[in-house]
Motif scaffolding. Structure first.
Motif, PDB file in Angstrom:
ATOM      1  N   ASP A  47       0.826  -1.204   0.000  1.00 50.78           N
ATOM      2  CA  ASP A  47       0.000   0.000   0.000  1.00 50.78           C
ATOM      3  C   ASP A  47       0.865   1.260   0.000  1.00 50.78           C
ATOM      4  OD1 ASP A  47      -2.645   1.438   0.506  1.00 50.78           O
ATOM      5  OD2 ASP A  47      -1.515   2.015   2.290  1.00 50.78           O
ATOM      6  N   VAL A  48       1.895   1.282   0.813  1.00 50.17           N
ATOM      7  CA  VAL A  48       2.807   2.429   0.862  1.00 50.17           C
ATOM      8  C   VAL A  48       3.524   2.602  -0.466  1.00 50.17           C
ATOM      9  CG1 VAL A  48       4.996   3.225   1.858  1.00 50.17           C
ATOM     10  CG2 VAL A  48       3.155   2.449   3.359  1.00 50.17           C
ATOM     11  N   LEU A  49       4.007   1.510  -1.043  1.00 49.46           N
ATOM     12  CA  LEU A  49       4.704   1.584  -2.333  1.00 49.46           C
ATOM     13  C   LEU A  49       3.796   2.120  -3.430  1.00 49.46           C
ATOM     14  CD1 LEU A  49       6.591  -1.850  -2.174  1.00 49.46           C
ATOM     15  CD2 LEU A  49       7.522   0.421  -1.675  1.00 49.46           C
ATOM     16  N   GLN A  50       2.548   1.705  -3.406  1.00 47.31           N
ATOM     17  CA  GLN A  50       1.590   2.197  -4.402  1.00 47.31           C
ATOM     18  C   GLN A  50       1.372   3.703  -4.254  1.00 47.31           C
ATOM     19  OE1 GLN A  50      -1.586  -0.482  -3.367  1.00 47.31           O
ATOM     20  NE2 GLN A  50      -1.038  -1.974  -4.951  1.00 47.31           N
ATOM     21  N   HIS A  51       1.263   4.169  -3.020  1.00 45.20           N
ATOM     22  CA  HIS A  51       1.103   5.601  -2.794  1.00 45.20           C
ATOM     23  C   HIS A  51       2.347   6.365  -3.225  1.00 45.20           C
ATOM     24  CE1 HIS A  51      -2.409   4.550  -0.264  1.00 45.20           C
ATOM     25  NE2 HIS A  51      -2.785   5.785  -0.515  1.00 45.20           N
ATOM     26  N   ALA A  52       3.518   5.797  -3.022  1.00 50.04           N
ATOM     27  CA  ALA A  52       4.755   6.452  -3.451  1.00 50.04           C
ATOM     28  C   ALA A  52       4.771   6.637  -4.965  1.00 50.04           C
ATOM     29  CB  ALA A  52       5.962   5.641  -2.993  1.00 50.04           C
ATOM     30  N   ILE A 255       4.841   8.977   4.050  1.00 48.89           N
ATOM     31  CA  ILE A 255       3.662   8.171   3.738  1.00 48.89           C
ATOM     32  C   ILE A 255       3.397   7.272   4.939  1.00 48.89           C
ATOM     33  CG2 ILE A 255       2.627   6.466   2.207  1.00 48.89           C
ATOM     34  CD1 ILE A 255       4.381   7.489  -0.029  1.00 48.89           C
ATOM     35  N   PRO A 256       2.313   7.509   5.674  1.00 51.68           N
ATOM     36  CA  PRO A 256       2.048   6.688   6.864  1.00 51.68           C
ATOM     37  C   PRO A 256       1.729   5.249   6.487  1.00 51.68           C
ATOM     38  CG  PRO A 256       0.202   8.156   6.407  1.00 51.68           C
ATOM     39  CD  PRO A 256       1.295   8.550   5.469  1.00 51.68           C
ATOM     40  N   THR A 257       2.181   4.343   7.334  1.00 50.74           N
ATOM     41  CA  THR A 257       1.838   2.934   7.196  1.00 50.74           C
ATOM     42  C   THR A 257       0.539   2.695   7.959  1.00 50.74           C
ATOM     43  OG1 THR A 257       4.194   2.378   7.152  1.00 50.74           O
ATOM     44  CG2 THR A 257       2.644   0.569   7.531  1.00 50.74           C
ATOM     45  N   VAL A 258      -0.391   2.040   7.326  1.00 55.51           N
ATOM     46  CA  VAL A 258      -1.683   1.793   7.961  1.00 55.51           C
ATOM     47  C   VAL A 258      -1.509   0.810   9.114  1.00 55.51           C
ATOM     48  CG1 VAL A 258      -3.996   0.823   7.615  1.00 55.51           C
ATOM     49  CG2 VAL A 258      -2.973   2.292   5.858  1.00 55.51           C
ATOM     50  N   ASP A 259      -2.101   1.134  10.268  1.00 53.74           N
ATOM     51  CA  ASP A 259      -2.159   0.186  11.378  1.00 53.74           C
ATOM     52  C   ASP A 259      -3.322  -0.753  11.073  1.00 53.74           C
ATOM     53  OD1 ASP A 259      -1.966  -1.157  13.773  1.00 53.74           O
ATOM     54  OD2 ASP A 259      -2.868   0.444  14.973  1.00 53.74           O
ATOM     55  N   SER A 260      -3.015  -1.896  10.465  1.00 48.04           N
ATOM     56  CA  SER A 260      -4.053  -2.739   9.860  1.00 48.04           C
ATOM     57  C   SER A 260      -4.801  -3.648  10.851  1.00 48.04           C
ATOM     58  CB  SER A 260      -3.433  -3.602   8.753  1.00 48.04           C
ATOM     59  OG  SER A 260      -2.349  -4.343   9.242  1.00 48.04           O
ATOM     60  N   PHE A 261      -4.364  -3.694  12.106  1.00 46.85           N
ATOM     61  CA  PHE A 261      -5.081  -4.518  13.071  1.00 46.85           C
ATOM     62  C   PHE A 261      -6.442  -3.925  13.395  1.00 46.85           C
ATOM     63  CE2 PHE A 261      -0.761  -6.011  13.985  1.00 46.85           C
ATOM     64  CZ  PHE A 261      -0.970  -7.381  14.068  1.00 46.85           C
ATOM     65  N   ARG A 262      -7.429  -4.792  13.562  1.00 44.72           N
ATOM     66  CA  ARG A 262      -8.764  -4.405  13.999  1.00 44.72           C
ATOM     67  C   ARG A 262      -9.137  -5.213  15.220  1.00 44.72           C
ATOM     68  NH1 ARG A 262      -7.293  -1.018  11.350  1.00 44.72           N
ATOM     69  NH2 ARG A 262      -8.112  -0.149   9.419  1.00 44.72           N
ATOM     70  N   THR A 263     -10.010  -4.688  16.039  1.00 45.27           N
ATOM     71  CA  THR A 263     -10.412  -5.394  17.265  1.00 45.27           C
ATOM     72  C   THR A 263     -11.907  -5.654  17.270  1.00 45.27           C
ATOM     73  OG1 THR A 263     -10.750  -3.316  18.455  1.00 45.27           O
ATOM     74  CG2 THR A 263      -8.557  -4.315  18.579  1.00 45.27           C
TER      75      THR A 263
END
Length: 266
Positions: A47-52, A255-263
């Motif tokens: 995701d980060v690479l795509q945004h870059a 470019i922020p990395t998404v915190d992909s964990f959900r609870t």
């Protein structure tokens, strides 16, 4: 501008000796490749690479590894097995001629540690660090539960967890972003003046179990587990700001990395 020109500028800014054995290497591309913009990030996810690429930034400086191992020891295995995730990610990097460079050891070798400094700045504690104990802060009086809520909100930690009595009074906090390991976690938690330790993550049979037993033993201690990405994110954001100041007019972004964990609630 070549990739190495940027790397040299970052190294000069940090001003620490390069380790004899270091993970701060090129993970894709090379030093002589011409680049047109720089992206700093916590973790170079797809995701980060795509945004870059969308932003025209072809040098990605990542704090964490590209292919899921701190020292890159799984790269050959993933490639040989034609792992589907590795295949898509490596093909994307090759197609867009991205350079990916690691910036990990030098960040932690600065004094103060740039990841600790970044987290402290985000929490509003940059003026509270103790002179007698590194990465430890005399913070405004609060409770463990209130501090956990504040840290989650301030650092964007969507899956933060904590161990301890939510009503525990806390005035001295240690910060160890990312993964520092049980030895350093334990030493901080065991310090008689430290009320709470904020970490990125740990092995749960080590630091988390130790904190649980400390509470069970009646010790006034708390542990806040922020999550690896949100705990170190601010340090890389600040590095992007510093490089932008050093390269006026040259495209530099965080470019922020998404915190992909959900609870979910039990």
């Amino acid at each position: 501008m070549k990739a190495q020109d940027v790397v040299d500028l970052v190294d000069a800014h940090l001003g620490v000796p390069r380790r004899k054995a270091t993970v701060d290497e090129y993970l894709a591309g090379g030093p002589d490749q011409e680049i047109h913009g720089v992206a700093f990030t916590m973790m170079a996810t797809l995701d980060v690479l795509q945004h870059a690429v969308e932003q025209g930034l072809d040098l990605v400086i990542s704090h964490e590894p590209l292919y899921f191992h701190h020292r890159g020891e799984w790269n050959a295995m993933l490639s040989a097995e034609a792992d589907p995730v590795h295949h898509v990610k490596s093909a994307f990097i090759a197609r867009h001629r991205l350079v990916v460079r690691r910036l990990h050891d030098a960040m932690h070798d600065t004094r103060p540690d740039r990841t600790v400094d970044g987290a402290a700045h985000a929490l509003g504690w940059e003026d509270f660090e103790r002179a007698d104990l590194s990465a430890t802060f005399d913070i405004p009086a609060t409770t463990l539960g209130s501090l956990a809520e504040y840290a989650a909100r301030t650092l964007g930690a969507g899956a933060l967890r904590y161990i301890g009595n939510p009503d525990l009074p806390v005035t001295v906090a240690g910060i160890q972003p990312g993964f520092w390991g049980f030895e350093k976690n334990r030493a901080m938690l065991a310090h008689p003046e430290v009320d709470v330790l904020l970490i990125g993550e740990s092995n749960e049979w080590e630091t988390a179990a130790y904190a649980t037993d400390a509470v069970g033993a009646g010790l006034p201690k708390g542990l806040i587990v922020i999550g690896h990405v949100p705990s170190e994110q601010e340090g890389m954001s600040e590095m992007a700001d510093r490089l932008a100041d050093l390269l006026p007019g040259f495209p530099v972004d965080f470019i922020p990395t998404v915190d992909s964990f959900r609870t979910v609630s039990a």
